[in-house]
Write a protein that holds these residues in place. Sequence first.
Motif: not given
Length: 333
Positions: A107-110, A130-131, A274-278, A281-285
């Motif tokens: 998933p691109v968010g991960q 790290f996640f 965890r959801t893709a959105e969650e 958010a971890i990825r972005d931080e």
Amino acid sequence: MSLPTTMRHVDLPSFGGPDVMSFTNGPVPQPGAGEILVKVQAAGVNRPDVAQRQGIYPPPKDASPILGLEVAGTVAAVGAGVTDFAVGDQVCGLANGGGYAEFCILPVGQALPFPKGYDAVKAAAVPETFFTVWANLFQMAGLTEGENVLIHGGTSGIGTTAIQLAKAFGATVYTTAGSAEKCEACEKLGATRGINYKSEDFAAVIKEVTGGKGVDVVLDMIGAAYFERNLSCLAKDGCLSIIAFLGGNIAEKVDLRPIMVKRLTVTGSTMRPRTAEEKRAIRDELLAQVWPLLESGSVAPVIHSVLPFDQVVEAHRLMESSSHIGKIVLTLG
């Protein structure tokens, strides 16, 4: 690039020990909307892979049944709506499954770019730990500068990551490990005190080194066997964050009064559900706050062994032996 229609991957025809794994060929997955297809160059080996192989950690219904939760490689194709990455980019990321294969969906968010200066092996050793550490130690337990933390399993992939990140963000770190050599390795990574849990009572040591105050956070992957002592290690308003149950998940005859008297928080999570959105958010931080540390060299994944893909059985045996210090990575060429 022209994609093959089939790929080699690890097969799990039944649950059991490492020897149940074998190799087979199957179709190359196709990326859907918001997904990328990665030609895998390296894949991390993690405790959840072992648990899935044993039949106690099933993948989500919409995830690949193939083992493997972290990969690094080159983007081979992108799904609809993907603008973050392009074919040919070097990426690493947290997969929902399917990492023990020549191609894997992310998933691109991960997904994240390789930290500058990293190769595929080093990049593949980053995502899962790290996640997990960022979500549990910083987001949920709220570890901040000036606090102190007890990290169990200090020489595991999670432990070596947690020690370095806690230290980098200004915390004082204590950790447990199973030998003098492992305790020394933890201290070299930034722990103030490595505690040999085979010869020392970690709760007594924590009481001594903190002057009876205790620590602000305990990061634990043992579970029931350590639960009561973990509570005793915590200072007022402290937090116990549980991420695994290597010492059992049923705690009997535990005195719960410290939770009330010291206003403790007990929390925990697993990453996979965890959801893709969650996860995004971890990825972005991570990208904003941790990637600069990786690129500067102040934090780095500790890699114990790099094995060829064909030695996946040996990799799992090594993981289960707990003799390693840091990560185990498979290479796919």
